[in-house]
Design a protein around this motif. Structure first.
Motif, PDB file in Angstrom:
ATOM      1  N   GLU A  38     -12.248 -10.024 -10.545  1.00  0.00           N
ATOM      2  CA  GLU A  38     -11.487  -8.892 -11.060  1.00  0.00           C
ATOM      3  C   GLU A  38     -10.458  -8.536 -10.008  1.00  0.00           C
ATOM      4  OE1 GLU A  38     -13.897  -5.592 -12.140  1.00  0.00           O
ATOM      5  OE2 GLU A  38     -15.065  -6.694 -13.621  1.00  0.00           O
ATOM      6  N   ILE A  39      -9.232  -8.318 -10.443  1.00  0.00           N
ATOM      7  CA  ILE A  39      -8.161  -8.002  -9.498  1.00  0.00           C
ATOM      8  C   ILE A  39      -7.426  -6.756  -9.976  1.00  0.00           C
ATOM      9  CG2 ILE A  39      -6.393  -9.451 -10.612  1.00  0.00           C
ATOM     10  CD1 ILE A  39      -5.514 -10.234  -7.703  1.00  0.00           C
ATOM     11  N   GLY A  40      -6.938  -5.983  -9.036  1.00  0.00           N
ATOM     12  CA  GLY A  40      -6.254  -4.748  -9.381  1.00  0.00           C
ATOM     13  C   GLY A  40      -5.088  -4.972 -10.327  1.00  0.00           C
ATOM     14  N   LYS A  41      -5.058  -4.197 -11.389  1.00  0.00           N
ATOM     15  CA  LYS A  41      -3.944  -4.266 -12.332  1.00  0.00           C
ATOM     16  C   LYS A  41      -2.661  -3.792 -11.662  1.00  0.00           C
ATOM     17  CE  LYS A  41      -3.038  -3.140 -17.189  1.00  0.00           C
ATOM     18  NZ  LYS A  41      -3.645  -2.551 -18.413  1.00  0.00           N
ATOM     19  N   TYR A  42      -2.822  -2.903 -10.681  1.00  0.00           N
ATOM     20  CA  TYR A  42      -1.687  -2.344  -9.951  1.00  0.00           C
ATOM     21  C   TYR A  42      -1.970  -2.405  -8.451  1.00  0.00           C
ATOM     22  CZ  TYR A  42      -1.146  -0.220 -14.564  1.00  0.00           C
ATOM     23  OH  TYR A  42      -1.037  -0.015 -15.908  1.00  0.00           O
ATOM     24  N   GLU A  43      -0.910  -2.311  -7.671  1.00  0.00           N
ATOM     25  CA  GLU A  43      -1.057  -2.188  -6.227  1.00  0.00           C
ATOM     26  C   GLU A  43      -1.638  -0.806  -5.902  1.00  0.00           C
ATOM     27  OE1 GLU A  43       2.871  -4.939  -5.224  1.00  0.00           O
ATOM     28  OE2 GLU A  43       3.065  -2.901  -6.003  1.00  0.00           O
ATOM     29  N   VAL A  44      -2.368  -0.703  -4.805  1.00  0.00           N
ATOM     30  CA  VAL A  44      -2.975   0.564  -4.397  1.00  0.00           C
ATOM     31  C   VAL A  44      -1.872   1.557  -4.047  1.00  0.00           C
ATOM     32  CG1 VAL A  44      -4.426   1.695  -2.662  1.00  0.00           C
ATOM     33  CG2 VAL A  44      -5.103  -0.524  -3.625  1.00  0.00           C
ATOM     34  N   THR A  45      -1.961   2.762  -4.592  1.00  0.00           N
ATOM     35  CA  THR A  45      -0.910   3.765  -4.424  1.00  0.00           C
ATOM     36  C   THR A  45      -1.192   4.714  -3.260  1.00  0.00           C
ATOM     37  OG1 THR A  45      -1.988   5.380  -5.877  1.00  0.00           O
ATOM     38  CG2 THR A  45      -0.522   3.742  -6.920  1.00  0.00           C
ATOM     39  N   HIS A  46      -0.179   5.522  -2.944  1.00  0.00           N
ATOM     40  CA  HIS A  46      -0.363   6.562  -1.937  1.00  0.00           C
ATOM     41  C   HIS A  46      -1.431   7.557  -2.371  1.00  0.00           C
ATOM     42  CE1 HIS A  46       3.469   5.015  -0.365  1.00  0.00           C
ATOM     43  NE2 HIS A  46       3.188   5.665   0.748  1.00  0.00           N
ATOM     44  N   THR A  47      -1.462   7.895  -3.652  1.00  0.00           N
ATOM     45  CA  THR A  47      -2.481   8.821  -4.158  1.00  0.00           C
ATOM     46  C   THR A  47      -3.877   8.305  -3.852  1.00  0.00           C
ATOM     47  OG1 THR A  47      -1.082   9.644  -5.953  1.00  0.00           O
ATOM     48  CG2 THR A  47      -3.457   9.880  -6.234  1.00  0.00           C
ATOM     49  N   GLU A  48      -4.122   7.049  -4.162  1.00  0.00           N
ATOM     50  CA  GLU A  48      -5.440   6.466  -3.951  1.00  0.00           C
ATOM     51  C   GLU A  48      -5.774   6.364  -2.467  1.00  0.00           C
ATOM     52  OE1 GLU A  48      -5.853   3.492  -7.750  1.00  0.00           O
ATOM     53  OE2 GLU A  48      -4.298   3.050  -6.290  1.00  0.00           O
ATOM     54  N   TYR A  49      -4.781   5.989  -1.658  1.00  0.00           N
ATOM     55  CA  TYR A  49      -5.058   5.824  -0.234  1.00  0.00           C
ATOM     56  C   TYR A  49      -5.300   7.166   0.449  1.00  0.00           C
ATOM     57  CZ  TYR A  49      -5.239   3.090   4.031  1.00  0.00           C
ATOM     58  OH  TYR A  49      -5.679   2.464   5.174  1.00  0.00           O
ATOM     59  N   LEU A  50      -4.622   8.216  -0.020  1.00  0.00           N
ATOM     60  CA  LEU A  50      -4.857   9.559   0.526  1.00  0.00           C
ATOM     61  C   LEU A  50      -6.277  10.029   0.225  1.00  0.00           C
ATOM     62  CD1 LEU A  50      -1.441  11.265  -0.256  1.00  0.00           C
ATOM     63  CD2 LEU A  50      -2.480  11.058   2.013  1.00  0.00           C
ATOM     64  N   ASP A  51      -6.803   9.684  -0.947  1.00  0.00           N
ATOM     65  CA  ASP A  51      -8.190  10.021  -1.271  1.00  0.00           C
ATOM     66  C   ASP A  51      -9.126   9.436  -0.221  1.00  0.00           C
ATOM     67  OD1 ASP A  51      -7.554  11.444  -3.519  1.00  0.00           O
ATOM     68  OD2 ASP A  51      -7.985   9.830  -4.925  1.00  0.00           O
ATOM     69  N   PHE A  52      -8.871   8.198   0.156  1.00  0.00           N
ATOM     70  CA  PHE A  52      -9.682   7.535   1.179  1.00  0.00           C
ATOM     71  C   PHE A  52      -9.527   8.221   2.533  1.00  0.00           C
ATOM     72  CE2 PHE A  52      -8.774   4.295   4.570  1.00  0.00           C
ATOM     73  CZ  PHE A  52     -10.085   4.150   5.009  1.00  0.00           C
TER      74      PHE A  52
END
Length: 594
Positions: free
Chosen positions: A60-74
């Motif tokens: 399974e591979i990401g449909k999209y590149e990881v966004t700033h929103t997602e990385y900020l959550d981390f």
């Protein structure tokens, strides 16, 4: 005739408003839906003029590149320093002027210390792919995401290497170069195209000729045959393949005697917003450029997407994830016992927590949204959430999960009867009404205590003229908020408690929801193991108001779903704005003197 025209006009106006509202909601939901999606890629062989690539296992591979929103959550869920250092490694280059992730500058661990999005000339939206992230930063994100979903992390945090061969792991990781190219070409049924999904790069990717010198939001161009976006252009993407593993024949030519210093260099692929079209070809991998960064470097056009081996059909075991339904069943099975009696005594010397010279009864669970809504609808709480001139809950907060529905205005006018009501309104942070109530103020917690005391025939503990206890905690019999001493005594298991760092265990994952396992949301009460006294969620899930205050602040204990582990220790505490503010991770539990 005039009345008919007015009715027609009114109907058309209503339809227009509803249509606009639907469009706005759909657009907002569509943007949210883009994040975190995965595409299944079946094993097989891609055999076209660009060359043959075979993959022996499903991924399974990401449909999209990881966004700033997602990385900020981390970033805001783990202990990252303001400079972007995590576990001794730089994971993002905060100081670079093109980095759109910034930090408040407060000391790490402060309540008001956090990372946030700040647009730059090349990054205008937090839904753009994250950049200025290092390979270490991508690997750390993968491990964190694995924990959120109950999967075994793929990377060893000590060596920063995969724990095994990619096909044997179930956690999130970076794709190998082979996996990436196989997916970019459309898998086993892919067409023979120059770029990922087309021979016309303008249709599928942002590059030097059409990007307007900036990165774009994910998913704005057409996807490839598998429905995967931006594999040609927008940002280049890190892979897990080491340069020296790639078999490049000219590596030594370009690196010369400095070859050893690049032993950890990783292949990158895909091309970016500031690259010429040739760099965005699915089979383009020039030795001199695709060294990537060394693992601690970052670039203005380099990001990543995640992948994982698809092994759920093979019967391979994965770590179990507690679902909302199982959490709910666990709580309901013992719902008849809502409180625990703590006998007076002293904790063990090793425990180091204070003793208590009187018996108390403390809530087995944190007060839930369902509990608090019952109070709001039973008391004379106004539709703005105020009661006796004080704010009970911050209804205007973006993530408040309680809302008010206006009643019938005719009945209210004719009979002076308010038939409106408060109701539960779930959101991404609060998925169930049996989650602890949040955005509740200190005043709201106190008013709830008095309301429940009256309901059960007890003398209320608080004087709501001055919002203070009527006497010392040991002397009042109604429900109230615990003192810090009472809270720590109960969290420690009382006089027979074992010396543990968290409430019930030295392993926080067993007893509490916190930044690294919560999935960035509250959970139904009672979803983890209790402490020795049978009390749940005293470490993590939500912070809990206490009856202690200092100047303009009231203290809270326990840490939350958003906190690093250190805040969830029994001894940890925090000062919150006092007493009419709420937080998305702040609630309360009850206590009373026996």
């Amino acid at each position: 005739m005039l009345k008919i025209k007015k009715l027609i006009f009114l109907s058309m106006f209503i339809i227009l408003i509803l249509t606009m509202g639907f469009s706005i909601v759909f657009f907002a939901e569509n943007k949210v839906a883009k994040r975190g999606k995965m595409v299944r890629v079946l094993a097989g062989t891609n055999n076209v003029d660009n060359g043959t690539i075979t993959l022996d296992y499903d991924i399974e591979i990401g449909k999209y590149e990881v966004t700033h929103t997602e990385y900020l959550d981390f970033l805001n869920s783990v202990r990252v320093t303001p400079a972007g250092i995590y576990q001794g490694k730089r994971i993002i280059n905060i100081g670079d002027p093109n980095c759109a992730v910034k930090h408040t500058g407060k000391k790490a661990g402060s309540r008001f210390s956090f990372f946030y999005f700040n647009d730059t000339e090349i990054v205008e939206s937090k839904d753009c792919p994250v950049i200025k992230v290092t390979w270490y930063g991508a690997a750390a994100y993968c491990n964190w995401l694995s924990k959120q979903e109950g999967l075994s992390p793929a990377y060893d945090p000590n060596s920063w290497r995969l724990k095994g061969k990619p096909e044997t792991l179930d956690g999130y990781r970076l794709p190998t170069e082979t996996e990436w190219q196989y997916a970019a070409r459309g898998g086993r049924n892919g067409h023979d195209t120059i770029y990922a999904g087309s021979n016309n790069l303008d249709q599928v990717g942002w590059y030097k000729e059409n990007s307007n010198r900036r990165i774009h939001e994910i998913g704005e161009k057409q996807p490839n045959e598998l429905g995967i976006y931006d594999m040609s252009g927008n940002v280049q993407e890190l892979t897990n393949t080491l340069l020296l593993q790639s078999g490049r024949s000219t590596v030594e030519k370009f690196m010369g005697s400095d070859l050893k210093s690049f032993i950890a260099a990783r292949i990158v692929t895909g091309g970016g917003w500031n690259d010429y079209a040739g760099f965005c070809k699915v089979n383009y991998s020039p030795d001199y450029y695709f060294l990537s960064s060394r693992q601690s470097k970052s670039y203005n056009n380099l990001g990543f997407r995640v992948t994982k081996t698809r092994n759920s059909d093979s019967g391979k075991p994965t770590l179990s994830k507690v679902s909302n339904e199982s959490e709910k069943n666990n709580r309901q099975s013992s719902r008849s016992e809502k409180s625990v009696t703590m006998k007076a005594g002293s904790t063990s010397a090793e425990n180091g927590q204070p003793g208590l010279d009187y018996d108390i009864e403390i809530g087995k669970y944190e007060v839930t949204h369902e509990d608090f809504i019952e109070f709001l609808n039973a008391a004379d709480v106004l539709d703005d959430g105020t009661y006796r001139g004080k704010k009970m809950i911050v209804l205007t907060a973006e993530n408040c999960a309680i809302a008010y529905k206006q009643g019938n205005p005719i009945l209210e006018t004719l009979f002076n009867y308010n038939n409106g009501k408060f109701y539960f309104a779930e959101n991404v942070y609060v998925p169930d009404k049996d989650c602890p109530v949040v955005e509740v103020t200190w005043y709201g917690a106190v008013a709830y205590c008095n309301w429940l005391s009256k309901k059960q025939g007890l003398l209320p503990a608080y004087d709501l003229e001055n919002w203070k206890l009527k006497s010392k905690p040991v002397e009042v019999k109604g429900y109230r908020l615990p003192t810090e001493t009472e809270w720590e005594y109960a969290a420690s298991g009382g006089k027979n408690g074992k010396p543990t760092k968290y409430a019930g265990s030295d392993n926080l994952d067993k007893v509490g929801w916190y930044g690294e396992n919560s999935g960035l949301k509250t959970h139904i009460v009672g979803g983890k193991l209790p402490n020795e006294s049978g009390i749940y969620d005293m470490s993590g899930n939500v912070w809990e108001w206490t009856n202690n205050s200092r100047e303009l602040f009231s203290t809270a204990k326990g840490g939350s779903w958003h906190s690093p582990a250190v805040y969830c220790e029994i001894s940890g505490l925090f000062d919150f704005n006092y007493p009419d503010s709420g937080e998305i991770d702040l609630g309360f539990r009850l206590v009373r003197t026996k």
